[in-house]
Scaffold this motif. Structure first.
Motif, PDB file in Angstrom:
ATOM      1  N   ARG A  34     -26.993   6.901  10.126  1.00  0.00           N
ATOM      2  CA  ARG A  34     -27.415   8.418  10.311  1.00  0.00           C
ATOM      3  C   ARG A  34     -26.805   9.097   9.469  1.00  0.00           C
ATOM      4  N   ASP A  35     -27.431   9.011   8.064  1.00  0.00           N
ATOM      5  CA  ASP A  35     -26.705   9.876   7.180  1.00  0.00           C
ATOM      6  C   ASP A  35     -27.613  10.529   6.098  1.00  0.00           C
ATOM      7  N   LEU A 138     -29.671  15.856  11.214  1.00  0.00           N
ATOM      8  CA  LEU A 138     -28.845  17.331  11.031  1.00  0.00           C
ATOM      9  C   LEU A 138     -28.427  17.851  12.374  1.00  0.00           C
ATOM     10  N   GLU A 140     -27.773  16.508  15.108  1.00  0.00           N
ATOM     11  CA  GLU A 140     -26.777  15.582  15.608  1.00  0.00           C
ATOM     12  C   GLU A 140     -25.249  15.749  14.954  1.00  0.00           C
ATOM     13  N   ARG A 141     -25.355  16.128  13.508  1.00  0.00           N
ATOM     14  CA  ARG A 141     -24.275  16.553  13.009  1.00  0.00           C
ATOM     15  C   ARG A 141     -23.555  17.815  13.510  1.00  0.00           C
ATOM     16  N   GLU A 142     -24.713  18.780  13.337  1.00  0.00           N
ATOM     17  CA  GLU A 142     -24.069  20.208  14.149  1.00  0.00           C
ATOM     18  C   GLU A 142     -23.644  20.086  15.191  1.00  0.00           C
ATOM     19  N   THR A 144     -22.111  17.585  16.406  1.00  0.00           N
ATOM     20  CA  THR A 144     -20.831  16.727  16.429  1.00  0.00           C
ATOM     21  C   THR A 144     -19.771  17.743  15.923  1.00  0.00           C
ATOM     22  N   GLU A 145     -20.158  18.641  14.953  1.00  0.00           N
ATOM     23  CA  GLU A 145     -19.316  19.714  14.473  1.00  0.00           C
ATOM     24  C   GLU A 145     -18.899  20.748  15.217  1.00  0.00           C
TER      25      GLU A 145
END
Length: 513
Positions: A34-35, A138, A140-142, A144-145
């Protein structure tokens, strides 16, 4: 525009079948893949196009920069357009908006692809579905951050609560804790524990402490020691759970304090650190600070409080919060180094030194002298444990201030000091004489060695040899060292320092510079 050459012929093309590309796209959503950069690279290979992913401000997130119309990109990022197709005579480009999923409207990202050939139905479908997959990645990244920021903010809040308790501001500490951990500091007392591991394991250890205590304790990554986690818990169950945690984690140690008032959190922390030194030699790797007989317990309590009040009286003209700040900082500074004290309190080393220098000036005390530090700590701890001794003089029977010599003259205290120091007499190396000279030299091995006519390393070895005999840490400083200093003052082997009402009228009282 020119298309990207085929970089991986093993990957089936969308024209090889109707679902091959969809299976490949799903494969990009596995946890390990997931990148956004990998997704963009896969899209470029699959569609034979140059691809880029831009954020809401037009900054490149993945892929390669493309010559796109800035106004069109802004319209798609802002949600005024959902997609666009462009042609400039040399090639074709398609842009797809990736919506921002949040509680409030916000600009989104833009996925753009360009190639010489027009985008047919298959490639357009791949592009649209990839945009949907990127939206999930994106998001998921948001999240996570955001979770990381929340964890850091929560950790900072726990540290702030601990620092408030360290300076005895229990009212503010309770107010801060009430929002996130209601009831945590309702009790007036608590125990402090220090859990130690390798520095690289500290974050995982802190998470484990949070898990086992289940919100019933204040868990803080120690700002002074990289391998330490500080746990403040009002319940006895906290100790049981931490002991079970240590049993299952080799290389982990636990030191704890007895129950103390919240205002004495700094004292409890010092006790937990002392117990941690003992835990390193225990089979179960855990120890609780032993409540052995303390010199202050062998003094007349009323006289001790009156003497302490007399010593600290110059501070009574200060504002309450300033007075409390100076006292709390100095108590920690007498127990630990200025660097460690600064980290624990969240201030600079210069601030710690400035506060201690100000208190020393108000008390007319030379805190560089070991005997003065030992006596000053006794005065500070007495007030911390019992509160001010009627500083306004309103009590009908206010005790007269005793002199330090009177406090140290009790037969019980004399017996305690002689028994303690007498342990050293059985050693043929004259540990007692070396220790006495080392203390008289304010714990400087070189100066003690010069006075004794021996090598400085001999002094250090004798002092370290005295530690297990006395069952006290000496080279680390703090309470253990000060107790041994008081024992020498009681027996007359060290000269009484000039602090408080003692010796102030004597003509040979030293002048502090």
């Amino acid at each position: 525009m020119t298309g990207r050459p085929d970089e991986d012929s093993a990957i089936p093309r969308p024209y090889d079948g109707e679902t091959a590309w969809a299976q490949q796209l799903l494969g990009q959503l596995r946890p390990a893949g997931r990148d956004p950069r990998r997704l963009v690279a896969w899209l470029a290979r699959t569609t034979r196009a140059r691809v880029c992913l831009l954020d809401a401000h037009g900054h490149l997130l993945a892929g390669e920069r493309l010559p796109l119309d800035a106004a069109v990109v802004a319209d798609i990022a802002g949600g005024r357009l959902s997609a666009a197709a462009l042609e400039d005579g040399e090639g074709h480009a398609r842009l797809v908006g990736i919506r921002h999923q949040g509680p409030a409207p916000a600009p989104g990202a833009v996925l753009a692809a360009a190639r010489p050939a027009a985008f047919d139905r298959h490639t357009a479908e791949i592009l649209n579905h990839t945009a949907g997959a990127l939206e999930l990645v994106l998001r998921e990244r948001e999240l996570t951050e955001a979770a990381g920021r929340l964890r850091r903010a929560t950790a900072d809040l726990r540290l702030a609560i601990l620092q408030l308790l360290m300076v005895e501001d229990t009212v503010s500490a309770r107010r801060v804790a009430a929002g996130l951990w209601p009831g945590l500091l309702e009790d007036d007392t608590a125990r402090v524990y220090v859990v130690e591991s390798a520095a690289a394991e500290r974050d995982r250890l802190a998470d484990a402490c949070l898990d086992v205590t289940e919100g019933g304790a204040l868990v803080v990554r120690c700002p002074a020691m990289d391998g330490h986690v500080i746990v403040l818990g009002p319940s006895a169950e906290v100790e049981e759970r931490l002991r079970s945690l240590v049993v299952g984690r080799p290389g982990t140690f636990l030191g704890g304090s007895p129950r103390q008032r919240l205002a004495l959190t700094a004292t409890a922390y010092g006790q937990a650190v002392s117990a941690l030194a003992v835990a390193r030699f225990r089979p179960d790797r855990a120890a609780i600070y032993a409540e052995r007989t303390r010199p202050a317990q062998l003094m007349h309590p009323d006289a001790l409080r009156a003497w302490s009040a007399q010593v600290l009286r110059p501070l009574d003209t200060l504002a309450h919060h300033v007075r409390a700040e100076l006292l709390a900082t100095t108590r920690l500074g007498l127990e630990f180094t200025a660097v460690s004290t600064a980290k624990v309190l969240g201030v600079s080393r210069n601030t710690v030194r400035a506060r201690m220098d100000r208190l020393a000036a108000l008390l007319d005390a030379d805190l560089s002298a070991l005997t003065v530090r030992a006596v000053a700590q006794m005065a500070l701890n007495t007030e911390a444990a019992h509160g001010p001794c009627d500083p306004g003089g309103t009590a009908p029977r206010r005790p007269a201030a005793a002199q330090l010599a009177d406090l140290l003259r009790t037969s019980a205290l004399r017996s305690w000091a002689e028994r303690l120091l007498g342990r050293l007499d059985t050693d043929g190396r004259d540990l007692r004489g070396t220790l006495r000279a080392w203390l008289a030299a304010d714990a400087h091995a070189e100066r003690a060695a010069e006075a004794l006519g021996v090598h400085a390393q001999t002094v250090r070895e004798h002092v370290r040899a005295a530690e297990p005999v006395l069952e006290r840490r000496l080279t680390a400083g703090g309470t253990d060292l000060y107790e041994v200093v008081l024992a020498h003052l009681v027996t007359g082997e060290l000269t009484l320092p000039a602090l408080g009402p003692a010796n102030r009228d004597q003509p040979d009282r030293p002048v502090h510079r």
